[in-house]
Design an enzyme around this catalytic site. Structure first.
Site: not given
Ligand code: NAD
Length: 242
Positions: A19, A30-31, A100-101, A116, A127, A145
């Protein structure tokens, strides 16, 4: 040896990030002291980001996720850009990220192992239809969806396993690297943090603002900002300005 010397001599660099690589793009980690885990919530973020919470309280999960995990306006910083240039220049073989960005791909990196997952991939739980991140950002309540199923981000929640193929690719790249640069990660999220142990090459470099459990085992430790440290090095691309 300096970081510049190490990079100059390397031809199979792997970058392992967390991160902290995106804080210079304005995305909180986060930390750190100003990270997400130090903010006050009724339910702690690590609980809200767990699979059991997602299935038990999807509306609350998506409220938190939309507010804190979807930085769609963020742009790649000097670290993302330099790594993409090194890949094009044939110096870097892969980026392994816990983020995850999607900012490595936005900067132009091609071989990126996203341990991640990514906010940019979302699928219907019923589906399997694909939806972009904008669909989640613009939806209200629980994103549904067209078939009525819940659309779930392809991010690895606490209690969920990592994707096998991604892990295999990441471990193979790390094991074949001549230099491993570990940066912007507290190295406390497992199993991701343990992948560093597969490194067999010459130079293990750590660039992290705060100390980590790896500090004593590295060839070089820089307690600096990763964007500033990488941004100060050459792009190794002729005809492209740094
Ligand atoms: P972490 O928050 O546990 O640790 C971040 C580390 O980066 C800290 O040690 C901090 O000192 C350091 N740091 C912060 N800014 C820095 C900078 N500019 N230069 C150098 N170091 C810097 O992060 P983690 O180890 O990646 O674990 C958190 C988990 O949360 C990961 O699994 C990740 O998936 C997820 N996460 C992702 C994002 C994102 O995608 N941008 C953001 C927050 C959390």
């Amino acid at each position: 040896m300096t970081l510049a010397d190490i990079v100059e001599r390397s031809s199979r660099i792997v970058f392992f990030g967390g991160a902290g690589v995106s804080t210079e793009s304005g995305i909180p980690d986060f930390r750190s002291a100003d990270g997400l885990y130090r903010q006050k919530y009724d339910v702690p973020p690590e609980v809200m980001l767990s699979a059991s919470y997602f299935y038990a309280h999807p509306a609350q999960f998506f409220r938190f996720y939309r507010e804190k995990m979807l930085p769609l306006a963020a742009k790649p910083n000097a670290a993302h850009i330099r790594l993409a240039q090194w890949e094009r220049a044939g110096k870097l073989s892969a980026v392994v990220t816990q983020n995850i960005d999607g900012l490595h791909q936005a900067a132009g990196s091609r071989r990126v192992y996203e341990l991640h997952g990514s906010i940019h991939r979302n699928h219907c739980l019923s589906c399997k239809k694909f939806y972009p991140a904008s669909f989640i950002a613009e939806s209200r309540g629980i994103p549904r969806c067209s078939c009525g199923g819940i659309v779930k981000p392809d991010v690895v929640l606490y209690e969920e396993p990592l994707d096998g193929e991604t892990v295999e690719g990441a471990v193979r790249a790390i094991a074949a690297a001549d230099t491993l640069i570990v940066a912007g990660t507290s190295l406390t999220v497992y199993p991701a943090a343990s992948f560093v142990d597969y490194f067999r090459g010459e130079n293990l470099v750590l660039i992290n603002r705060d100390p980590t459990p790896l500090d004593g085992k590295c060839t070089l430790v820089l307690h600096e900002k990763v964007g500033e440290a990488l941004g100060a090095l050459p792009s190794y691309l002729s005809g492209e300005t740094a």
